[in-house]
Write a protein that holds these residues in place. Structure first.
Motif, short mmCIF file in Angstrom:
data_model
loop_
_atom_site.label_atom_id
_atom_site.label_comp_id
_atom_site.label_asym_id
_atom_site.label_seq_id
_atom_site.Cartn_x
_atom_site.Cartn_y
_atom_site.Cartn_z
N GLU A 53 0.83 -1.21 0.00
CA GLU A 53 0.00 0.00 0.00
C GLU A 53 0.86 1.26 0.00
N LEU A 54 0.33 2.33 -0.56
CA LEU A 54 0.99 3.64 -0.54
C LEU A 54 0.31 4.50 0.50
N TRP A 55 1.12 5.07 1.41
CA TRP A 55 0.61 5.93 2.49
C TRP A 55 1.31 7.29 2.43
N GLY A 56 0.70 8.26 3.10
CA GLY A 56 1.26 9.61 3.15
C GLY A 56 1.27 10.17 4.55
N CYS A 57 2.01 11.26 4.72
CA CYS A 57 2.11 11.94 6.02
C CYS A 57 1.51 13.33 5.91
N HIS A 58 0.55 13.65 6.75
CA HIS A 58 -0.05 14.98 6.75
C HIS A 58 0.95 16.05 7.19
N GLN A 59 1.88 15.68 8.06
CA GLN A 59 2.78 16.66 8.66
C GLN A 59 3.83 17.17 7.66
N CYS A 60 4.56 16.25 7.00
CA CYS A 60 5.64 16.69 6.10
C CYS A 60 5.35 16.40 4.63
N GLN A 61 4.21 15.77 4.36
CA GLN A 61 3.74 15.47 3.00
C GLN A 61 4.56 14.40 2.28
N SER A 62 5.43 13.70 3.00
CA SER A 62 6.18 12.62 2.38
C SER A 62 5.27 11.42 2.17
N ARG A 63 5.75 10.45 1.38
CA ARG A 63 5.00 9.23 1.09
C ARG A 63 5.87 8.02 1.43
N PHE A 64 5.22 6.87 1.63
CA PHE A 64 5.96 5.64 1.92
C PHE A 64 5.05 4.45 1.68
N THR A 65 5.67 3.27 1.55
CA THR A 65 4.89 2.06 1.32
C THR A 65 4.71 1.30 2.63
N GLN A 66 3.58 0.63 2.73
CA GLN A 66 3.32 -0.31 3.82
C GLN A 66 3.30 -1.72 3.23
N ASN A 67 3.62 -2.69 4.09
CA ASN A 67 3.83 -4.07 3.64
C ASN A 67 4.99 -4.14 2.65
#
Length: 292
Positions: A53-67
């Motif tokens: 899955e693709l997730w994001g961060c509200h604080q710094c707007q970066s993205r990252f994968t889960q699993n």
């Protein structure tokens, strides 16, 4: 490319409860990621057990994968892989876009100690050596380190092995997106650089137009090795360094295509429901120059 016939099955269940960059727990789901088949991790074909899955961060707007694949498995695959078989060696000035080359040419000075992290077979180090710099490459792959040594570059299996903490320039091209602990990497780079030293990062921009339109199908997240995607906002706010330059660019010269190709690709992708923003509508990478 000579690849193993039997794919390796991996339990890709690496999960984060907070942003990998700013540690904020204010994170959110963006969509699922469907990897191309067969899935290659470096040069090893793999089979994964969980949906990524693709997730994001509200604080710094970066993205990252889960699993994601576990860090232990990733290090093993990188070490055994032959990345030079998958990624053709191209001279730095022929591969990178002109705006990247020009910006870096202004930074490299004779006798500078330049360390390239994740340097593969050392095309940037060859460029720096030609500018009169002293060079060292950090690379997991045993095969790549042998090639680096044959070209006169010092080699290290990790950044911690660089014992001289007066490095003038650290380069991380197409590297940050592979890191499991990117915040720790930033701290380590800061520690290794001398006062006034620079950290050069080239990575994908997960907030570019193409990434926003294609979501989890964006071509850049379609590599299982790519697990984190820092934002411009993160680099601008990273106070241990001063953001000196931030230049919009492409993954390389070959990725910068003519408008008709872009329009045709977009039309086909939208009609089929698999638009991956390749070729890109506009710049989808960034050169970040941070000064200590």
């Amino acid at each position: 490319m000579d690849l193993p016939r039997t794919p390796r099955t991996l339990a890709n269940n690496y999960w984060r409860n907070a942003c990998s960059f700013c540690s904020s727990e204010d994170i959110f789901y963006l969509g699922s990621i469907s990897y191309s088949s067969p899935i290659l991790f470096s040069t090893t074909p793999i089979v994964t057990s969980h949906a990524t899955e693709l997730w994001g961060c509200h604080q710094c707007q970066s993205r990252f994968t889960q699993n994601a694949i576990s860090e232990q498995d990733a290090v093993e695959l990188y070490s055994a892989g032959k990345s030079s078989d998958r990624w053709k060696a191209i001279r730095f000035i022929e591969h990178q876009c002109s705006e990247v080359v020009q910006a870096i040419e202004q930074i490299l000075l004779p006798n500078y100690f330049v360390v390239d992290v994740g340097c593969n077979t050392g095309e940037f180090l060859d460029f720096a050596l030609g500018k009169g710099c002293k060079t060292g490459g950090v690379e997991f792959s045993h095969d790549s380190r042998a090639i680096l040594e044959s070209k006169g570059h010092a080699t290290y299996s990790n950044l911690a092995a660089v014992v001289n903490c007066s490095v003038d320039v650290i380069a991380a091209f197409d590297l940050v997106e592979h890191l499991y602990r990117p915040a720790e990497f930033m701290v380590e780079c800061h520690n290794k650089l001398k006062s006034g030293g620079r950290l050069l990062i080239v990575t994908g921009n997960a907030l570019c137009i193409g990434a926003r339109l294609s979501g989890g199908q964006w071509w850049y997240v379609n590599y299982p090795e790519h697990i984190v995607f820092p934002s411009k906002k993160y680099f601008a706010r990273y106070t241990p360094f001063r953001l000196e330059q931030l230049i919009d660019t492409y993954a390389g010269r070959a990725y910068k295509r003519r408008p008709p190709e872009i329009v045709n690709s977009m039309a086909r992708g939208v009609l089929k429901g698999n638009y991956n923003a390749s070729p890109s509508i506009g710049p989808d990478h960034m050169l970040v120059v941070l000064k200590k």
